[in-house]
Design an enzyme around this catalytic site. Structure first.
Site, PDB file in Angstrom:
ATOM      1  N   GLY A  12      -0.073   8.701 -47.163  1.00 47.42           N
ATOM      2  CA  GLY A  12      -0.927   8.387 -48.096  1.00 47.42           C
ATOM      3  C   GLY A  12      -0.373   7.351 -49.198  1.00 47.42           C
ATOM      4  O   GLY A  12      -0.624   7.379 -50.443  1.00 47.42           O
ATOM      5  N   SER A  13       0.068   6.404 -48.714  1.00 52.28           N
ATOM      6  CA  SER A  13       0.904   5.439 -49.329  1.00 52.28           C
ATOM      7  C   SER A  13      -0.374   4.647 -50.127  1.00 52.28           C
ATOM      8  O   SER A  13      -0.244   4.014 -50.994  1.00 52.28           O
ATOM      9  CB  SER A  13       1.793   4.607 -48.802  1.00 52.28           C
ATOM     10  OG  SER A  13       1.407   3.921 -47.886  1.00 52.28           O
ATOM     11  N   ASN A  14      -1.502   4.456 -49.059  1.00 53.57           N
ATOM     12  CA  ASN A  14      -2.716   3.565 -49.456  1.00 53.57           C
ATOM     13  C   ASN A  14      -3.325   4.415 -50.761  1.00 53.57           C
ATOM     14  O   ASN A  14      -3.820   4.009 -51.861  1.00 53.57           O
ATOM     15  CB  ASN A  14      -3.690   3.261 -48.622  1.00 53.57           C
ATOM     16  CG  ASN A  14      -2.962   2.208 -47.723  1.00 53.57           C
ATOM     17  OD1 ASN A  14      -3.330   0.980 -48.271  1.00 53.57           O
ATOM     18  ND2 ASN A  14      -2.563   2.202 -46.780  1.00 53.57           N
ATOM     19  N   MET A  90      -7.438   9.792 -39.696  1.00 49.11           N
ATOM     20  CA  MET A  90      -7.363   9.394 -38.275  1.00 49.11           C
ATOM     21  C   MET A  90      -8.527  10.084 -37.542  1.00 49.11           C
ATOM     22  O   MET A  90      -8.206  10.666 -36.287  1.00 49.11           O
ATOM     23  CB  MET A  90      -5.895  10.036 -37.784  1.00 49.11           C
ATOM     24  CG  MET A  90      -4.921   9.658 -38.470  1.00 49.11           C
ATOM     25  SD  MET A  90      -4.635   7.572 -38.269  1.00 49.11           S
ATOM     26  CE  MET A  90      -4.108   7.646 -36.705  1.00 49.11           C
ATOM     27  N   ARG A  91      -9.702  10.060 -38.017  1.00 48.00           N
ATOM     28  CA  ARG A  91     -10.826  10.586 -37.191  1.00 48.00           C
ATOM     29  C   ARG A  91     -11.863   9.536 -37.375  1.00 48.00           C
ATOM     30  O   ARG A  91     -12.094   8.988 -38.406  1.00 48.00           O
ATOM     31  CB  ARG A  91     -11.261  11.888 -37.763  1.00 48.00           C
ATOM     32  CG  ARG A  91     -10.405  12.961 -37.560  1.00 48.00           C
ATOM     33  CD  ARG A  91     -10.736  14.398 -37.957  1.00 48.00           C
ATOM     34  NE  ARG A  91      -9.385  15.052 -37.537  1.00 48.00           N
ATOM     35  CZ  ARG A  91      -9.319  15.433 -36.319  1.00 48.00           C
ATOM     36  NH1 ARG A  91     -10.369  15.274 -35.466  1.00 48.00           N
ATOM     37  NH2 ARG A  91      -8.232  16.088 -35.819  1.00 48.00           N
ATOM     38  N   LEU A  92     -12.977   9.672 -36.142  1.00 48.80           N
ATOM     39  CA  LEU A  92     -14.050   8.914 -36.394  1.00 48.80           C
ATOM     40  C   LEU A  92     -15.091   9.593 -37.322  1.00 48.80           C
ATOM     41  O   LEU A  92     -15.121  10.878 -37.208  1.00 48.80           O
ATOM     42  CB  LEU A  92     -14.704   8.856 -35.198  1.00 48.80           C
ATOM     43  CG  LEU A  92     -13.985   7.799 -34.043  1.00 48.80           C
ATOM     44  CD1 LEU A  92     -14.617   7.796 -32.582  1.00 48.80           C
ATOM     45  CD2 LEU A  92     -13.880   6.467 -34.531  1.00 48.80           C
ATOM     46  N   ILE A  93     -15.613   8.985 -37.996  1.00 48.68           N
ATOM     47  CA  ILE A  93     -16.668   9.492 -38.851  1.00 48.68           C
ATOM     48  C   ILE A  93     -18.048   9.677 -38.054  1.00 48.68           C
ATOM     49  O   ILE A  93     -18.578   8.830 -37.377  1.00 48.68           O
ATOM     50  CB  ILE A  93     -17.111   8.591 -40.233  1.00 48.68           C
ATOM     51  CG1 ILE A  93     -15.660   8.306 -40.847  1.00 48.68           C
ATOM     52  CG2 ILE A  93     -18.246   9.155 -40.947  1.00 48.68           C
ATOM     53  CD1 ILE A  93     -15.328   9.349 -41.632  1.00 48.68           C
ATOM     54  N   ASN A 107     -12.907   1.121 -44.552  1.00 43.71           N
ATOM     55  CA  ASN A 107     -11.610   1.460 -44.026  1.00 43.71           C
ATOM     56  C   ASN A 107     -10.695   0.376 -43.907  1.00 43.71           C
ATOM     57  O   ASN A 107     -11.020  -1.061 -44.290  1.00 43.71           O
ATOM     58  CB  ASN A 107     -11.888   1.693 -42.525  1.00 43.71           C
ATOM     59  CG  ASN A 107     -10.568   2.506 -41.886  1.00 43.71           C
ATOM     60  OD1 ASN A 107      -9.694   3.002 -42.628  1.00 43.71           O
ATOM     61  ND2 ASN A 107     -10.127   1.787 -40.558  1.00 43.71           N
ATOM     62  N   HIS A 109      -7.564  -1.197 -42.026  1.00 45.61           N
ATOM     63  CA  HIS A 109      -6.788  -1.263 -40.878  1.00 45.61           C
ATOM     64  C   HIS A 109      -5.402  -2.325 -40.687  1.00 45.61           C
ATOM     65  O   HIS A 109      -5.734  -3.415 -41.092  1.00 45.61           O
ATOM     66  CB  HIS A 109      -7.735  -1.577 -39.722  1.00 45.61           C
ATOM     67  CG  HIS A 109      -7.146  -1.302 -38.354  1.00 45.61           C
ATOM     68  ND1 HIS A 109      -6.951  -0.017 -37.665  1.00 45.61           N
ATOM     69  CD2 HIS A 109      -6.677  -2.093 -37.362  1.00 45.61           C
ATOM     70  CE1 HIS A 109      -6.315  -0.033 -36.323  1.00 45.61           C
ATOM     71  NE2 HIS A 109      -5.887  -1.486 -36.186  1.00 45.61           N
TER      72      HIS A 109
HETATM   73  C1  GRF Z   1      -2.430   2.376 -42.955  1.00 44.75           C
HETATM   74  O1  GRF Z   1      -1.370   1.493 -42.295  1.00 44.75           O
HETATM   75  C2  GRF Z   1      -3.711   2.043 -42.792  1.00 44.75           C
HETATM   76  O2  GRF Z   1      -4.126   0.800 -42.707  1.00 44.75           O
HETATM   77  C3  GRF Z   1      -3.984   2.875 -41.652  1.00 44.75           C
HETATM   78  O3  GRF Z   1      -3.083   3.851 -41.540  1.00 44.75           O
HETATM   79  C4  GRF Z   1      -2.144   3.729 -42.324  1.00 44.75           C
HETATM   80  C5  GRF Z   1      -1.983   4.735 -43.552  1.00 44.75           C
HETATM   81  O4  GRF Z   1      -0.947   4.895 -44.200  1.00 44.75           O
HETATM   82  N1  GRF Z   1      -5.359   3.085 -41.550  1.00 44.75           N
HETATM   83  P1  GRF Z   1      -0.814   5.540 -45.511  1.00 44.75           P
HETATM   84  O5  GRF Z   1      -1.086   7.099 -45.122  1.00 44.75           O
HETATM   85  O6  GRF Z   1      -1.534   5.028 -46.420  1.00 44.75           O
HETATM   86  O7  GRF Z   1       0.814   5.462 -46.138  1.00 44.75           O
END
Ligand code: GRF
Length: 194
Positions: A12-14, A90-93, A107, A109
């Site tokens: 969850g760093s994002n 980590m799942r398809l919607i 999203n 990526h």
């Molecule tokens: C990120 O690199 C994002 O681009 C990808 O999964 C990672 C999630 O990292 N989809 P975090 O959980 O937000 O730290």
């Protein structure tokens, strides 16, 4: 103010970058709900620390994706959520949510899509020996990292680049780029409503 939900599965760093951008007033949004498919994931601690409600589920408890997505949809509706922001989900919607939020699921990526979709995009880029990789923000469709691209930014690999150093560069870029791109989209939407 745009009502959003963040979907996450891991660190969850994002998510944290979005929480911070909202707190700083840089991203004008209300984070109404964190949705997480991994009980025990650290993103839930981040949500709790910031007083954001979360909905946690274990997909194994449901026989079909449509079943848990229906429950999520009802929660999102009750909170008037307008955009779904995927941040390491980590799942398809599935169609239940895709049809309910056309062009409203986004999203991030860690590669220059269409290169290196799916899991471990950073490892894929290192294994391929590319000199440049990056980050993509895109609308979500039914495929794996296949929806229309909103923006991309490049990251150059140094001669002595390690997995750790590349991860750090990519994550730093993600944390700057995601709030910026989202504010751009929400700002335009607000202008249209005026
Ligand atoms: C990120 O690199 C994002 O681009 C990808 O999964 C990672 C999630 O990292 N989809 P975090 O959980 O937000 O730290």
């Amino acid at each position: 103010m745009t009502n959003i939900a963040v979907f996450a599965s891991g660190q969850g760093s994002n998510l944290q970058a979005l929480i911070d951008a909202i707190a700083q007033g840089y991203l004008r949004a209300n984070l109404a709900l964190v949705v997480c498919d991994c009980p025990g994931a650290y993103c839930l601690v981040r949500a709790k620390n910031s007083g954001i409600p979360s909905f946690v589920f274990n997909p194994r408890d449901y026989s079909k994706k449509a079943h848990y997505e229906q429950i999520i949809k009802e929660k999102l509706d009750s909170l008037n959520v307008e955009f779904l922001i995927l941040a390491g989900y980590m799942r398809l919607i599935g169609p239940t949510l895709l049809d309910h939020y056309p062009q409203r699921i986004i999203n991030i990526h860690p590669s220059l899509l269409p290169l290196f979709p799916g899991k471990d995009a950073i490892g894929q880029a290192l294994a391929a020996g590319v000199g440049v990789t990056g980050v993509t923000v895109h609308y979500v469709d039914e495929g794996m990292d296949t929806g229309p691209i909103i923006t991309q930014e490049q990251v150059y690999l140094e001669q002595d680049e390690t997995r750790d150093s590349l991860e750090q560069k990519i994550h730093a870029l993600e944390h700057r780029l995601y709030p910026q791109v989202l504010q751009n989209i929400f700002g335009k939407k607000e202008d249209q409503n005026v």
